[in-house]
Design a protein around this motif. Structure first.
Motif, PDB file in Angstrom:
ATOM      1  N   ALA A   1      35.866   9.774  44.397  1.00 40.13           N
ATOM      2  CA  ALA A   1      36.805  10.548  45.197  1.00 40.13           C
ATOM      3  C   ALA A   1      36.924  11.938  44.582  1.00 40.13           C
ATOM      4  CB  ALA A   1      38.163   9.859  45.233  1.00 40.13           C
ATOM      5  N   VAL A   2      36.609  12.947  45.368  1.00 41.40           N
ATOM      6  CA  VAL A   2      36.499  14.309  44.828  1.00 41.40           C
ATOM      7  C   VAL A   2      37.815  14.809  44.259  1.00 41.40           C
ATOM      8  CG1 VAL A   2      35.936  16.685  45.421  1.00 41.40           C
ATOM      9  CG2 VAL A   2      34.636  14.810  46.446  1.00 41.40           C
ATOM     10  N   ASP A   3      38.920  14.584  44.971  1.00 44.41           N
ATOM     11  CA  ASP A   3      40.197  15.156  44.568  1.00 44.41           C
ATOM     12  C   ASP A   3      41.238  14.057  44.403  1.00 44.41           C
ATOM     13  OD1 ASP A   3      42.419  16.662  44.096  1.00 44.41           O
ATOM     14  OD2 ASP A   3      42.313  17.835  45.938  1.00 44.41           O
ATOM     15  N   PRO A   4      41.820  13.866  43.212  1.00 42.15           N
ATOM     16  CA  PRO A   4      42.869  12.844  43.031  1.00 42.15           C
ATOM     17  C   PRO A   4      44.055  13.030  43.966  1.00 42.15           C
ATOM     18  CG  PRO A   4      42.103  13.658  40.911  1.00 42.15           C
ATOM     19  CD  PRO A   4      41.490  14.542  41.946  1.00 42.15           C
ATOM     20  N   CYS A   5      44.262  14.247  44.463  1.00 42.80           N
ATOM     21  CA  CYS A   5      45.379  14.489  45.371  1.00 42.80           C
ATOM     22  C   CYS A   5      45.196  13.774  46.710  1.00 42.80           C
ATOM     23  CB  CYS A   5      45.562  15.990  45.602  1.00 42.80           C
ATOM     24  SG  CYS A   5      46.107  16.883  44.123  1.00 42.80           S
TER      25      CYS A   5
ATOM     26  N   CYS B   1      50.450  15.667  46.174  1.00 47.63           N
ATOM     27  CA  CYS B   1      50.402  16.805  45.255  1.00 47.63           C
ATOM     28  C   CYS B   1      51.171  17.995  45.802  1.00 47.63           C
ATOM     29  CB  CYS B   1      48.957  17.221  44.994  1.00 47.63           C
ATOM     30  SG  CYS B   1      48.009  16.033  44.018  1.00 47.63           S
ATOM     31  N   SER B   2      51.571  18.855  44.888  1.00 46.08           N
ATOM     32  CA  SER B   2      52.207  20.111  45.236  1.00 46.08           C
ATOM     33  C   SER B   2      51.138  21.121  45.663  1.00 46.08           C
ATOM     34  CB  SER B   2      52.980  20.639  44.023  1.00 46.08           C
ATOM     35  OG  SER B   2      52.093  20.834  42.929  1.00 46.08           O
TER      36      SER B   2
ATOM     37  N   ARG C   1      48.373  21.829  43.341  1.00 47.84           N
ATOM     38  CA  ARG C   1      47.476  20.703  43.066  1.00 47.84           C
ATOM     39  C   ARG C   1      47.900  19.847  41.881  1.00 47.84           C
ATOM     40  NH1 ARG C   1      45.775  19.884  47.565  1.00 47.84           N
ATOM     41  NH2 ARG C   1      43.949  18.716  46.850  1.00 47.84           N
ATOM     42  N   PHE C   2      49.179  19.859  41.537  1.00 50.90           N
ATOM     43  CA  PHE C   2      49.696  18.923  40.546  1.00 50.90           C
ATOM     44  C   PHE C   2      50.318  17.733  41.275  1.00 50.90           C
ATOM     45  CE2 PHE C   2      49.615  22.605  37.702  1.00 50.90           C
ATOM     46  CZ  PHE C   2      49.168  22.020  36.530  1.00 50.90           C
ATOM     47  N   VAL C   3      50.192  16.546  40.703  1.00 46.87           N
ATOM     48  CA  VAL C   3      50.800  15.364  41.301  1.00 46.87           C
ATOM     49  C   VAL C   3      52.321  15.483  41.212  1.00 46.87           C
ATOM     50  CG1 VAL C   3      51.095  12.865  41.132  1.00 46.87           C
ATOM     51  CG2 VAL C   3      48.846  13.878  40.779  1.00 46.87           C
ATOM     52  N   ASN C   4      53.020  15.391  42.356  1.00 47.48           N
ATOM     53  CA  ASN C   4      54.492  15.423  42.317  1.00 47.48           C
ATOM     54  C   ASN C   4      55.129  14.177  42.930  1.00 47.48           C
ATOM     55  OD1 ASN C   4      53.818  16.034  44.910  1.00 47.48           O
ATOM     56  ND2 ASN C   4      55.207  17.696  45.154  1.00 47.48           N
ATOM     57  N   TYR C   5      54.343  13.325  43.597  1.00 47.00           N
ATOM     58  CA  TYR C   5      54.844  12.049  44.098  1.00 47.00           C
ATOM     59  C   TYR C   5      53.842  10.953  43.743  1.00 47.00           C
ATOM     60  CZ  TYR C   5      58.372  14.374  46.992  1.00 47.00           C
ATOM     61  OH  TYR C   5      59.441  15.114  47.421  1.00 47.00           O
ATOM     62  N   LEU C   6      54.347   9.863  43.175  1.00 46.83           N
ATOM     63  CA  LEU C   6      53.521   8.691  42.902  1.00 46.83           C
ATOM     64  C   LEU C   6      54.316   7.473  43.358  1.00 46.83           C
ATOM     65  CD1 LEU C   6      50.913   7.568  41.768  1.00 46.83           C
ATOM     66  CD2 LEU C   6      51.949   7.526  39.506  1.00 46.83           C
TER      67      LEU C   6
ATOM     68  N   LEU D   1      51.803  13.473  33.611  1.00 49.72           N
ATOM     69  CA  LEU D   1      52.020  14.075  34.930  1.00 49.72           C
ATOM     70  C   LEU D   1      53.274  14.941  34.854  1.00 49.72           C
ATOM     71  CD1 LEU D   1      51.238  10.928  37.116  1.00 49.72           C
ATOM     72  CD2 LEU D   1      49.697  12.831  36.576  1.00 49.72           C
ATOM     73  N   LYS D   2      53.147  16.101  34.242  1.00 49.54           N
ATOM     74  CA  LYS D   2      54.299  16.938  33.900  1.00 49.54           C
ATOM     75  C   LYS D   2      55.057  17.467  35.108  1.00 49.54           C
ATOM     76  CE  LYS D   2      53.425  16.533  29.520  1.00 49.54           C
ATOM     77  NZ  LYS D   2      53.106  17.645  28.660  1.00 49.54           N
ATOM     78  N   LYS D   3      54.401  17.560  36.268  1.00 52.66           N
ATOM     79  CA  LYS D   3      55.036  18.105  37.462  1.00 52.66           C
ATOM     80  C   LYS D   3      55.551  17.010  38.399  1.00 52.66           C
ATOM     81  CE  LYS D   3      54.032  22.436  36.503  1.00 52.66           C
ATOM     82  NZ  LYS D   3      55.062  23.481  36.312  1.00 52.66           N
ATOM     83  N   LEU D   4      55.508  15.760  37.960  1.00 53.12           N
ATOM     84  CA  LEU D   4      55.916  14.652  38.817  1.00 53.12           C
ATOM     85  C   LEU D   4      57.414  14.737  39.105  1.00 53.12           C
ATOM     86  CD1 LEU D   4      54.481  12.174  40.092  1.00 53.12           C
ATOM     87  CD2 LEU D   4      55.454  10.813  38.252  1.00 53.12           C
ATOM     88  N   GLU D   5      57.777  14.625  40.380  1.00 52.56           N
ATOM     89  CA  GLU D   5      59.170  14.695  40.790  1.00 52.56           C
ATOM     90  C   GLU D   5      59.728  13.331  41.199  1.00 52.56           C
ATOM     91  OE1 GLU D   5      59.412  17.564  43.896  1.00 52.56           O
ATOM     92  OE2 GLU D   5      58.751  19.235  42.634  1.00 52.56           O
TER      93      GLU D   5
END
Length: 230
Positions: free
Chosen positions: A51-55, A62-63, A66-71, A89-93
């Motif tokens: 998968a090319v993009d984890p987002c 992702c935001s 391109r940082f993961v913000n929802y899991l 995942l420093k930007k995870l909200e």
């Protein structure tokens, strides 16, 4: 010899640079998370290098940068300890791990997610105390009910203080939500009252117009009759 080392150096530098990008950070952290879990429902089927993009992976959002913000991994028959790699995942909200079979203690690395606002851990099999570093995150709303062995009062030191503080954080969120709900209800009540008042005024105005026209027609009728007999 020097020329031969150039391709290797280029490859090494490219790999290191890739890990420094949001995509690289996302990929390394998410793959570490996947490898440490037992995925009962195979919800993480496309978490791989193809998968090319984890987002674009399942349960990941992702935001714009391109940082993961929802899991969101809730209710997926996932088991194992909560992966410490989540702290990368420093930007995870928002992190939702509820209604699974997670076991063990909460890792201290969860407090590394300084942007985290919502953490749902309810209905798992977690044990031990909640790390004070996590409890002290004032912006965090933490839901962990349904874990009967987590932070057992009287068995773990400082457990009651931690539980009380987290409950206070949740109460603040609940109070804010309740206050917002009351304001919405008040606005809706005012809007409804204004609408009803306008309707009543229209009805009264229309009734007055009918009454006035009826009276006017009678006056004209009497005037015409009076003129006829004269």
């Amino acid at each position: 010899m020097e020329r031969r080392s150039l391709p290797f150096f280029f490859f090494f530098w490219t790999s290191v640079s890739a890990l420094l990008t949001p995509k690289g950070v996302n990929y390394e952290a998410l793959m570490g998370i996947k490898n440490s879990l037992k995925d009962g429902n195979h919800v993480l089927y496309n978490w791989d290098g193809d998968a090319v993009d984890p987002c674009n992976w399942v349960s990941v959002s992702c935001s714009p940068d391109r940082f993961v913000n929802y899991l969101l991994l809730q209710d997926n028959n996932i088991s194992g300890p909560i992966p410490p790699e989540l702290g990368r995942l420093k930007k995870l909200e928002t992190l939702d791990l509820s209604d699974n079979f997670f076991t063990g203690h909460l890792p201290h690395t969860l407090s590394h997610m300084k942007s985290l606002h919502y953490l749902r851990l309810n209905n798992n099999s977690l044990t031990g105390t909640i790390p004070s570093s996590l409890a002290n995150m004032s912006q965090l709303a933490l839901l962990y009910i349904g874990n009967p062995e987590i932070c057992a009062i009287g068995k773990e030191q400082n457990c009651f203080r931690t539980t009380t503080q987290l409950s206070s954080n949740l109460n603040n969120v609940s109070q804010d939500s309740e206050w917002s709900g009351r304001r919405k209800k008040q606005k809706m009540g005012l809007a409804l009252g204004s609408t009803l008042s306008s309707i009543c005024l229209l009805i009264l105005g229309f009734a007055f117009l009918l009454w006035w026209r009826q009276r006017y027609n009678k006056q004209v009728f009497f005037d015409v009759n009076g003129t006829y007999f004269n």
